[in-house]
Write a protein that holds these residues in place. Structure first.
Motif: not given
Length: 193
Positions: A30-31, A33-35, A37-38, A44-46
């Motif tokens: 998640s951590t 993944g957010r980076q 995606a940005e 970003f989706r969880d």
């Protein structure tokens, strides 16, 4: 299809498919993944959050009330539905890629990235929280070791592997972007166009 050599203004690759992050709990899906995606300019989706929204319950409640098999069934349906959307970055739960049906859908419709982490890194991260249903055992360290032994050979089937070490999250995100760029421009990927 988007040509893999195309890039965003920031130099990141344009996604032809959704990026699915797989790996153990605590690997940073998640951590990171957010980076990622940005940096790619996508959503970003969880998957766990999407499952909770669909079920109207937390992951812990689903496990407690209905068991792991019921959870995996819902997870399978939610991930398959999400992969019908435009390319984005998806973080999955640690057991998602272990399910043969889910793995097949990911292989067909996405690019899988395994965030591989050593036991010590994972334990340092997951021992700080108590919301991991699979670690609610008399010996959570041994449970984590057993999960690593059982899952790593299957995780190894991912399209890309990136080490998730004890490093700043932006460094790991950059490694994912670089590995993705290399994957998308590899001759075998170019042949599929």
């Amino acid at each position: 299809m988007v040509h893999p050599e195309e890039q965003t203004e920031a130099g990141a690759p344009v996604l032809p498919k959704t990026i699915v992050l797989i790996g153990m709990m605590g690997a940073g899906k998640s951590t990171i993944g957010r980076q990622v995606a940005e940096r790619l300019g996508v959503v970003f989706r969880d998957a766990d959050r999407e499952i909770e929204l669909a079920a109207g319950r937390t992951i812990q409640e689903i496990f407690a009330e209905f068991g792991e098999e019921h959870f995996r069934s819902g997870e399978r349906r939610v991930i398959a539905r999400l992969l019908e959307d435009e390319p984005f970055v998806l973080a999955t739960g640690g057991g998602a890629f272990m399910d043969a049906e889910t793995r097949a859908v990911i292989k067909e419709k996405a690019i899988s990235v395994w965030l591989r982490a050593e036991f010590d890194v994972l334990w340092a991260r997951v021992s700080k929280r108590s919301h991991r249903p699979l670690l609610k055992t008399p010996d959570p360290q041994q449970t984590l070791r057993d999960l690593i032994t059982a899952r790593y050979p299957t995780y190894g089937l991912a399209d890309i592997t990136v080490e998730s070490a004890d490093a700043p999250k932006d460094e790991t995100a950059e490694q994912v972007i670089e590995a993705l760029q290399a994957y998308l421009t590899a001759p075998s990927q170019m042949d599929e166009r």
